[in-house]
Design an enzyme around this catalytic site. Sequence first.
Site, PDB file in Angstrom:
ATOM      1  N   ARG A 160       0.839  -1.200   0.000  1.00 17.41           N
ATOM      2  CA  ARG A 160       0.000   0.000   0.000  1.00 17.41           C
ATOM      3  C   ARG A 160       0.877   1.255   0.000  1.00 17.41           C
ATOM      4  O   ARG A 160       0.567   2.237  -0.688  1.00 17.41           O
ATOM      5  CB  ARG A 160      -0.929   0.004   1.222  1.00 17.41           C
ATOM      6  N   CYS A 170      -1.014   5.787   9.308  1.00 18.97           N
ATOM      7  CA  CYS A 170      -1.393   4.497   8.724  1.00 18.97           C
ATOM      8  C   CYS A 170      -2.530   4.769   7.750  1.00 18.97           C
ATOM      9  O   CYS A 170      -2.462   5.722   6.987  1.00 18.97           O
ATOM     10  CB  CYS A 170      -1.788   3.514   9.823  1.00 18.97           C
TER      11      CYS A 170
END
Length: 283
Positions: A180, A238
Amino acid sequence: MNAIISASELAGELTGGNPPVLLDVRWQLSTARAAGQPQFDGRAAYLAGHLPGAVFVDLDEELASAPAGHGRHPLPDLAVFGAAMRRAGVSSSTPVVVYDGGMGWGAARAWWLLRWTGHPDVRVLDGGLPVWEGPLETAVPQPAEGDFVPEPGRDGLLDADGAARLARSGVLLDARAGERYRGEVEPIDRVGGHIPGAVSAPTTENVGADGRFRPGEELGARFRSLGVSASSPVGVYCGSGVSGAHEVLALAVAGIPAALYVGSWSEWSSDPQRPVAVGPDPQ
């Protein structure tokens, strides 16, 4: 003050003269809703069996507010958060231990919020429910009302602009999975990639196969290898400020203070005017 507690230490404290308040924060990151499937139900898992005396805390409802342009898990309304903590029996003078189903993310979110709002004694059960060898119960306790009133700290919290500055002036760690960060996949947010200057530091590498944190010395060496030093301010983000809290917890185990960008990638990537970096290079 240690940030984590072992199951054996917790068992001993629960029979002592000043047992901690127990918070059960079972939660899982899920893409089930987008697929039209049922999401993980933390409350149902709690009702099926929890540590004796533990009170369930709903991460989405009590540890975050509704998404409204500031990421998927913005800071909670402090009145709602404070009421939830008092309902669970949390007082400023009582120790608190938080646990979840083992991943540690939900527990870390509660740990971070309590610490950021001024609670002096809160720890996470290292390894979560899977490491607990004592009995479980299904009864829902009714603890005496606590007196904890959250008072946000001046430090420890980043917004989008602060995260961007820290990526240039210190060390900004990206706690998501490497794919990601690199922008190879993005199952949840508008676009993949990372904040320019951020360093990939998947939070999954902070724990062993059993879900327990690696020793503080090992964690310190890991973070130093990522550019963290005694003189460098450190921040973490995050996807939505949950697994990032777990990385802040890992840094605390290593003795390294760090700030959390709660809006994280879900907030950053929602604005097409903000720059996005892809690939393994921070820039």
